[in-house]
Design a protein around this motif. Structure first.
Motif, mmCIF file in Angstrom:
data_model
loop_
_atom_site.group_PDB
_atom_site.id
_atom_site.type_symbol
_atom_site.label_atom_id
_atom_site.label_comp_id
_atom_site.label_asym_id
_atom_site.label_seq_id
_atom_site.Cartn_x
_atom_site.Cartn_y
_atom_site.Cartn_z
ATOM 1 N N GLY A 140 78.674 1.053 -29.860
ATOM 2 C CA GLY A 140 79.743 1.599 -29.040
ATOM 3 C C GLY A 140 80.434 2.742 -29.761
ATOM 4 O O GLY A 140 80.072 3.106 -30.884
ATOM 5 N N PHE A 141 81.428 3.324 -29.115
ATOM 6 C CA PHE A 141 82.175 4.421 -29.735
ATOM 7 C C PHE A 141 83.650 4.276 -29.410
ATOM 8 O O PHE A 141 84.044 4.203 -28.242
ATOM 9 N N TYR A 142 84.462 4.165 -30.440
ATOM 10 C CA TYR A 142 85.908 4.178 -30.293
ATOM 11 C C TYR A 142 86.457 4.926 -31.495
ATOM 12 O O TYR A 142 86.299 4.476 -32.634
ATOM 13 N N PRO A 143 87.069 6.100 -31.268
ATOM 14 C CA PRO A 143 87.466 6.973 -32.387
ATOM 15 C C PRO A 143 88.662 6.484 -33.189
ATOM 16 O O PRO A 143 89.720 7.085 -33.209
ATOM 17 N N LYS A 144 88.445 5.361 -33.868
ATOM 18 C CA LYS A 144 89.460 4.770 -34.729
ATOM 19 C C LYS A 144 88.727 3.976 -35.792
ATOM 20 O O LYS A 144 87.762 3.274 -35.493
ATOM 21 N N LEU A 145 89.161 4.089 -37.061
ATOM 22 C CA LEU A 145 88.436 3.424 -38.140
ATOM 23 C C LEU A 145 88.646 1.913 -38.152
ATOM 24 O O LEU A 145 87.808 1.174 -38.642
ATOM 25 N N ASP A 146 89.765 1.453 -37.632
ATOM 26 C CA ASP A 146 90.036 0.014 -37.616
ATOM 27 C C ASP A 146 90.491 -0.428 -36.225
ATOM 28 O O ASP A 146 91.632 -0.897 -36.055
ATOM 29 N N PHE A 157 78.869 -2.096 -33.098
ATOM 30 C CA PHE A 157 78.838 -1.107 -34.183
ATOM 31 C C PHE A 157 79.511 0.169 -33.697
ATOM 32 O O PHE A 157 79.124 0.743 -32.677
ATOM 33 N N ASN A 158 80.520 0.608 -34.419
ATOM 34 C CA ASN A 158 81.278 1.797 -34.031
ATOM 35 C C ASN A 158 80.612 3.062 -34.557
ATOM 36 O O ASN A 158 80.483 3.253 -35.765
ATOM 37 N N LEU A 159 80.188 3.927 -33.642
ATOM 38 C CA LEU A 159 79.557 5.181 -34.039
ATOM 39 C C LEU A 159 80.547 6.126 -34.714
ATOM 40 O O LEU A 159 80.144 7.035 -35.434
ATOM 41 N N PHE A 160 81.834 5.917 -34.474
ATOM 42 C CA PHE A 160 82.835 6.762 -35.122
ATOM 43 C C PHE A 160 82.985 6.341 -36.581
ATOM 44 O O PHE A 160 83.337 5.204 -36.879
ATOM 45 N N GLN A 161 82.729 7.265 -37.487
ATOM 46 C CA GLN A 161 82.798 6.978 -38.913
ATOM 47 C C GLN A 161 83.867 7.794 -39.626
ATOM 48 O O GLN A 161 83.853 7.936 -40.834
ATOM 49 N N GLY A 162 84.807 8.337 -38.853
ATOM 50 C CA GLY A 162 85.890 9.110 -39.456
ATOM 51 C C GLY A 162 85.767 10.592 -39.171
ATOM 52 O O GLY A 162 84.747 11.080 -38.687
ATOM 53 N N LEU A 163 86.824 11.332 -39.479
ATOM 54 C CA LEU A 163 86.841 12.776 -39.274
ATOM 55 C C LEU A 163 86.071 13.492 -40.378
ATOM 56 O O LEU A 163 85.793 12.921 -41.436
ATOM 57 N N GLY A 164 85.757 14.748 -40.133
ATOM 58 C CA GLY A 164 85.042 15.537 -41.136
ATOM 59 C C GLY A 164 85.866 15.721 -42.398
ATOM 60 O O GLY A 164 85.340 15.724 -43.505
ATOM 61 N N ILE A 165 87.171 15.885 -42.226
ATOM 62 C CA ILE A 165 88.095 15.970 -43.362
ATOM 63 C C ILE A 165 89.098 14.830 -43.219
ATOM 64 O O ILE A 165 90.062 14.938 -42.458
ATOM 65 N N PRO A 166 88.896 13.718 -43.915
ATOM 66 C CA PRO A 166 89.827 12.586 -43.819
ATOM 67 C C PRO A 166 91.210 12.986 -44.309
ATOM 68 O O PRO A 166 91.368 13.934 -45.091
ATOM 69 N N GLU A 167 92.215 12.249 -43.866
ATOM 70 C CA GLU A 167 93.600 12.565 -44.228
ATOM 71 C C GLU A 167 93.804 12.572 -45.740
ATOM 72 O O GLU A 167 94.518 13.422 -46.280
ATOM 73 N N ASP A 168 93.164 11.633 -46.452
ATOM 74 C CA ASP A 168 93.366 11.555 -47.898
ATOM 75 C C ASP A 168 92.664 12.667 -48.661
ATOM 76 O O ASP A 168 92.886 12.853 -49.851
#
Length: 277
Positions: A140-146, A157-168
């Motif tokens: 599935g896909f839900y644009p949130k890490l948690d 399984f979430n296809l979203f694995q985070g942004l290209g440039i994470p906040e940290d």
């Protein structure tokens, strides 16, 4: 003997973990916690050579049990879990390498992916047989890490694995040239339009799981610099997996657009026309 002394020096304890009082290798129950997991390594190769469960309490003082196989098997399983997941519904796999997640159709493909990350004899079958192997029912896909179970079921399984440039990993810098370009050129100096447009961009990055429910249309002569905002700014932040730019209406609106549109946080339609053009 001298031979035993050499062997003891070669295999040294590098750490231990204190366990609960129910972990006695002799099966006894103690009133205090004196059970430990001792980890030994080879001083020459730095590899773990054995793991032993020991009890130092009461009548069991010194009792031990070799759990090397179980411990190393668990370690290997966790290493595979970092990069692989099994999808039951399609009898296939999802693998992640260097931040890029992609489907793998069979065990041979998974073996090829893991070849550069493992040197042990651990196999795909060993991993799948372990009770801790990562398994999901579907994708599935839900644009949130948690995401919560209500947002995305735990067996998906979430296809979203985070942004290209994470906040940290983001760094502060001077973006005045870009914001000036958006305000003065793209929005023609209109503060209301500028604030609306910037809020749209911010929402995609800050809360990507919330739909905009609107499409911003930019009209200008060619060469005004519209593409800079998306191709040279938003795509880097979102990442290649979540960004799509396209000038073919069939890719965006056709009957078979799932492969192109799936998992996208931003879609930039270039040079589109409408009936009144």
């Amino acid at each position: 003997s001298e031979q035993q002394n050499k062997r003891q020096k070669k295999h040294v304890v590098v750490g231990y973990i204190k366990l609960g009082k129910t972990h006695c290798p002799a099966g006894a129950t103690h009133s205090s916690n004196h059970q430990y997991l001792h980890i030994y390594r080879d001083v020459d190769t730095d590899e773990i050579t054995s793991v032993k469960l020991k009890c130092m309490g009461g009548s069991c003082r010194g009792a031990s049990k070799d759990v090397t196989g179980e411990a190393l098997n668990y370690t290997d399983c966790q290493e595979w879990n970092k990069r692989c997941a099994y999808i039951r519904s399609s009898d296939s796999f999802m693998c992640t390498v260097n931040g890029h997640t992609f489907p793998v159709q069979n065990e041979r493909g998974v073996r090829n992916v893991m070849a550069e990350f493992t040197t042990s004899g651990y196999t795909v079958s060993d991993w799948l047989a372990h009770e801790k192997a990562r398994r999901y029912q579907k994708i599935g896909f839900y644009p949130k890490l948690d995401p919560t179970p209500q947002e995305l079921p735990a067996d998906t399984f979430n296809l979203f694995q985070g942004l290209g440039i994470p906040e940290d990993k983001a760094e502060l810098g001077d973006v005045t040239p870009l914001t000036n370009h958006i305000r003065d050129i793209v929005c023609a100096g209109n503060d209301e339009h500028y604030n609306y447009f910037m809020n749209c961009l911010a929402q995609i990055v800050q809360t990507p799981w919330k739909r905009l429910n609107a499409c911003v249309v930019l009209l200008s002569e060619e060469g005004a610099g519209k593409t800079i905002i998306f191709q040279n700014f938003m795509r880097d932040i979102i990442g290649e997996r979540g960004f799509l730019t396209c000038s073919d209406p069939n890719v965006l609106f056709g009957d078979f657009n799932a492969s192109a549109m799936s998992g996208k946080l931003m879609v930039c339609a270039e040079e589109l026309v409408y009936a009144g053009s």
